[in-house]
Design a protein around this motif. Structure first.
Motif, PDB file in Angstrom:
ATOM      1  N   GLU A 175     -15.872  11.736 -12.890  1.00  0.00           N
ATOM      2  CA  GLU A 175     -15.399  12.803 -12.223  1.00  0.00           C
ATOM      3  C   GLU A 175     -14.618  12.282 -10.976  1.00  0.00           C
ATOM      4  OE1 GLU A 175     -18.088  15.842 -10.873  1.00  0.00           O
ATOM      5  OE2 GLU A 175     -19.460  14.414 -10.146  1.00  0.00           O
ATOM      6  N   ALA A 176     -13.640  13.090 -10.504  1.00  0.00           N
ATOM      7  CA  ALA A 176     -13.137  12.860  -9.250  1.00  0.00           C
ATOM      8  C   ALA A 176     -14.124  13.345  -8.079  1.00  0.00           C
ATOM      9  CB  ALA A 176     -11.792  13.509  -8.879  1.00  0.00           C
ATOM     10  N   VAL A 177     -14.140  12.716  -7.244  1.00  0.00           N
ATOM     11  CA  VAL A 177     -15.247  12.772  -6.090  1.00  0.00           C
ATOM     12  C   VAL A 177     -14.538  13.577  -4.840  1.00  0.00           C
ATOM     13  CG1 VAL A 177     -17.122  12.019  -4.474  1.00  0.00           C
ATOM     14  CG2 VAL A 177     -17.028  11.361  -6.889  1.00  0.00           C
ATOM     15  N   ALA A 178     -13.593  12.573  -4.208  1.00  0.00           N
ATOM     16  CA  ALA A 178     -12.883  12.718  -3.066  1.00  0.00           C
ATOM     17  C   ALA A 178     -11.526  11.975  -3.014  1.00  0.00           C
ATOM     18  CB  ALA A 178     -13.847  12.092  -1.884  1.00  0.00           C
TER      19      ALA A 178
ATOM     20  N   SER B 228       0.821  -1.429  -0.023  1.00  0.00           N
ATOM     21  CA  SER B 228       0.062   0.057   0.154  1.00  0.00           C
ATOM     22  C   SER B 228       0.846   1.185  -0.092  1.00  0.00           C
ATOM     23  CB  SER B 228      -0.856  -0.059   1.211  1.00  0.00           C
ATOM     24  OG  SER B 228      -0.287  -0.213   2.287  1.00  0.00           O
ATOM     25  N   SER B 229       2.093   1.075   0.269  1.00  0.00           N
ATOM     26  CA  SER B 229       2.780   2.394   0.167  1.00  0.00           C
ATOM     27  C   SER B 229       3.227   2.963  -1.117  1.00  0.00           C
ATOM     28  CB  SER B 229       4.244   1.981   0.834  1.00  0.00           C
ATOM     29  OG  SER B 229       5.101   1.058   0.233  1.00  0.00           O
ATOM     30  N   SER B 230       2.900   2.185  -2.113  1.00  0.00           N
ATOM     31  CA  SER B 230       3.173   2.395  -3.381  1.00  0.00           C
ATOM     32  C   SER B 230       1.689   3.068  -4.209  1.00  0.00           C
ATOM     33  CB  SER B 230       3.676   1.074  -4.228  1.00  0.00           C
ATOM     34  OG  SER B 230       2.718   0.272  -4.190  1.00  0.00           O
ATOM     35  N   PHE B 231       0.872   3.177  -3.357  1.00  0.00           N
ATOM     36  CA  PHE B 231      -0.306   3.836  -4.074  1.00  0.00           C
ATOM     37  C   PHE B 231      -1.320   4.393  -3.067  1.00  0.00           C
ATOM     38  CE2 PHE B 231      -3.550   0.680  -2.739  1.00  0.00           C
ATOM     39  CZ  PHE B 231      -2.684  -0.470  -2.503  1.00  0.00           C
ATOM     40  N   LYS B 232      -2.328   5.036  -3.484  1.00  0.00           N
ATOM     41  CA  LYS B 232      -3.436   5.712  -2.613  1.00  0.00           C
ATOM     42  C   LYS B 232      -4.605   5.650  -3.222  1.00  0.00           C
ATOM     43  CE  LYS B 232      -3.037  10.724  -3.568  1.00  0.00           C
ATOM     44  NZ  LYS B 232      -4.334  10.911  -3.875  1.00  0.00           N
ATOM     45  N   LEU B 233      -5.878   5.308  -2.526  1.00  0.00           N
ATOM     46  CA  LEU B 233      -6.966   5.294  -3.112  1.00  0.00           C
ATOM     47  C   LEU B 233      -7.871   6.647  -3.093  1.00  0.00           C
ATOM     48  CD1 LEU B 233      -7.540   1.617  -1.416  1.00  0.00           C
ATOM     49  CD2 LEU B 233      -6.889   2.180  -3.573  1.00  0.00           C
ATOM     50  N   ASP B 234      -8.541   6.663  -4.052  1.00  0.00           N
ATOM     51  CA  ASP B 234      -9.320   7.713  -4.203  1.00  0.00           C
ATOM     52  C   ASP B 234     -10.677   7.206  -4.797  1.00  0.00           C
ATOM     53  OD1 ASP B 234      -6.477   9.782  -4.996  1.00  0.00           O
ATOM     54  OD2 ASP B 234      -7.416   9.618  -3.133  1.00  0.00           O
ATOM     55  N   TRP B 235     -11.686   8.230  -4.673  1.00  0.00           N
ATOM     56  CA  TRP B 235     -13.058   8.152  -5.132  1.00  0.00           C
ATOM     57  C   TRP B 235     -13.537   8.865  -6.255  1.00  0.00           C
ATOM     58  CZ3 TRP B 235     -15.811   4.009  -3.663  1.00  0.00           C
ATOM     59  CH2 TRP B 235     -15.655   3.356  -2.420  1.00  0.00           C
ATOM     60  N   PHE B 236     -13.954   8.164  -7.386  1.00  0.00           N
ATOM     61  CA  PHE B 236     -14.468   8.716  -8.579  1.00  0.00           C
ATOM     62  C   PHE B 236     -15.962   8.585  -8.402  1.00  0.00           C
ATOM     63  CE2 PHE B 236     -10.784  10.328 -10.767  1.00  0.00           C
ATOM     64  CZ  PHE B 236      -9.673   9.959 -10.038  1.00  0.00           C
TER      65      PHE B 236
ATOM     66  N   TYR C  48      -9.263  16.493  -0.834  1.00  0.00           N
ATOM     67  CA  TYR C  48     -10.112  16.969  -2.079  1.00  0.00           C
ATOM     68  C   TYR C  48     -11.541  16.572  -2.118  1.00  0.00           C
ATOM     69  CZ  TYR C  48     -11.697  17.567  -6.759  1.00  0.00           C
ATOM     70  OH  TYR C  48     -12.668  17.923  -7.994  1.00  0.00           O
ATOM     71  N   TYR C  49     -12.243  17.394  -2.183  1.00  0.00           N
ATOM     72  CA  TYR C  49     -13.612  17.284  -2.640  1.00  0.00           C
ATOM     73  C   TYR C  49     -14.202  18.006  -3.962  1.00  0.00           C
ATOM     74  CZ  TYR C  49     -13.518  15.006   2.122  1.00  0.00           C
ATOM     75  OH  TYR C  49     -13.431  14.316   3.099  1.00  0.00           O
ATOM     76  N   ALA C  50     -15.013  17.441  -4.492  1.00  0.00           N
ATOM     77  CA  ALA C  50     -15.572  17.954  -5.739  1.00  0.00           C
ATOM     78  C   ALA C  50     -16.488  18.910  -5.350  1.00  0.00           C
ATOM     79  CB  ALA C  50     -16.472  17.072  -6.771  1.00  0.00           C
ATOM     80  N   ASP C  51     -16.789  20.132  -5.668  1.00  0.00           N
ATOM     81  CA  ASP C  51     -17.706  21.341  -5.013  1.00  0.00           C
ATOM     82  C   ASP C  51     -19.235  20.748  -4.942  1.00  0.00           C
ATOM     83  OD1 ASP C  51     -16.277  23.883  -7.047  1.00  0.00           O
ATOM     84  OD2 ASP C  51     -15.649  23.022  -5.167  1.00  0.00           O
ATOM     85  N   SER C  52     -19.516  19.777  -5.769  1.00  0.00           N
ATOM     86  CA  SER C  52     -20.915  19.354  -5.394  1.00  0.00           C
ATOM     87  C   SER C  52     -21.016  18.557  -4.265  1.00  0.00           C
ATOM     88  CB  SER C  52     -21.563  18.429  -6.872  1.00  0.00           C
ATOM     89  OG  SER C  52     -20.400  17.268  -6.945  1.00  0.00           O
ATOM     90  N   VAL C  53     -19.983  17.793  -3.580  1.00  0.00           N
ATOM     91  CA  VAL C  53     -20.128  16.915  -2.541  1.00  0.00           C
ATOM     92  C   VAL C  53     -19.411  17.746  -1.303  1.00  0.00           C
ATOM     93  CG1 VAL C  53     -20.263  15.376  -4.188  1.00  0.00           C
ATOM     94  CG2 VAL C  53     -18.127  15.858  -2.665  1.00  0.00           C
ATOM     95  N   LYS C  54     -18.903  19.062  -1.330  1.00  0.00           N
ATOM     96  CA  LYS C  54     -18.125  19.467  -0.082  1.00  0.00           C
ATOM     97  C   LYS C  54     -19.227  19.710   0.887  1.00  0.00           C
ATOM     98  CE  LYS C  54     -14.604  22.017  -2.170  1.00  0.00           C
ATOM     99  NZ  LYS C  54     -13.879  23.248  -2.695  1.00  0.00           N
ATOM    100  N   GLY C  55     -18.904  19.234   2.021  1.00  0.00           N
ATOM    101  CA  GLY C  55     -19.809  19.309   3.161  1.00  0.00           C
ATOM    102  C   GLY C  55     -20.700  18.185   3.488  1.00  0.00           C
ATOM    103  N   ARG C  56     -21.077  17.302   2.561  1.00  0.00           N
ATOM    104  CA  ARG C  56     -21.718  16.169   2.691  1.00  0.00           C
ATOM    105  C   ARG C  56     -20.762  14.839   2.713  1.00  0.00           C
ATOM    106  NH1 ARG C  56     -25.118  15.144  -1.366  1.00  0.00           N
ATOM    107  NH2 ARG C  56     -23.733  16.034  -3.000  1.00  0.00           N
TER     108      ARG C  56
ATOM    109  N   TYR D  95     -19.768   4.321  -8.556  1.00  0.00           N
ATOM    110  CA  TYR D  95     -18.746   5.019  -7.691  1.00  0.00           C
ATOM    111  C   TYR D  95     -17.557   4.191  -7.846  1.00  0.00           C
ATOM    112  CZ  TYR D  95     -21.689   8.806  -5.683  1.00  0.00           C
ATOM    113  OH  TYR D  95     -22.460   9.938  -5.775  1.00  0.00           O
ATOM    114  N   TYR D  96     -16.594   4.656  -8.290  1.00  0.00           N
ATOM    115  CA  TYR D  96     -15.269   3.914  -8.378  1.00  0.00           C
ATOM    116  C   TYR D  96     -14.165   4.204  -7.458  1.00  0.00           C
ATOM    117  CZ  TYR D  96     -17.383   3.026 -13.089  1.00  0.00           C
ATOM    118  OH  TYR D  96     -18.014   2.338 -14.095  1.00  0.00           O
ATOM    119  N   CYS D  97     -13.447   3.269  -6.873  1.00  0.00           N
ATOM    120  CA  CYS D  97     -12.214   3.620  -6.219  1.00  0.00           C
ATOM    121  C   CYS D  97     -11.257   3.349  -7.359  1.00  0.00           C
ATOM    122  CB  CYS D  97     -12.108   3.133  -5.151  1.00  0.00           C
ATOM    123  SG  CYS D  97     -11.723   1.150  -5.024  1.00  0.00           S
TER     124      CYS D  97
END
Length: 117
Positions: free
Chosen positions: A45-48, A28-36, A58-66, A93-95
């Protein structure tokens, strides 16, 4: 790296859902997981995302705060807590695993979230 996302399903407007993604097959030190996500008829689109050291997000503007992204390094897993869901949050939703060179090299199969009114 094999990625397995789970937790999708149907939820009512205003509800919450928690997505999980577990990784296997590479240190896991060679990668990190994010959400699209990809909504019907739209581009993916990237979500978080979390920074490599986890101290910024990072959060997409459409999901910030939620939405809230979190990571469990011991389990090689990432989570997406989704609150106050809206119909426009509907989508697959994809990781994805980002390598140190910035490339999202590996993608999970996606999990469908449907927000209904």
């Amino acid at each position: 790296v094999q990625l397995q996302a789970s937790g999708g399903g149907m939820v009512q407007v205003g509800g919450s859902q928690r997505l999980s993604c577990a990784a296997s097959g590479r240190t896991s030190s060679s990668f990190k997981l994010d959400w699209f996500r990809q909504a019907p008829g739209k581009e993916r689109e990237a979500v978080a995302a979390l920074s490599w050291n986890g101290d910024s997000t990072y959060y997409a503007d459409s999901v910030k705060g939620r939405f809230i992204i979190s990571r469990d390094n011991a389990k090689d897993a990432v989570y997406l807590q989704m609150n106050s869901l809206k119909p426009e949050d509907t989508g697959v939703y994809y990781c994805a695993a980002q390598l140190r060179n910035g490339v999202y090299e590996y993608w999970g199969r996606g999990t469908l979230v449907t927000v209904s009114s």
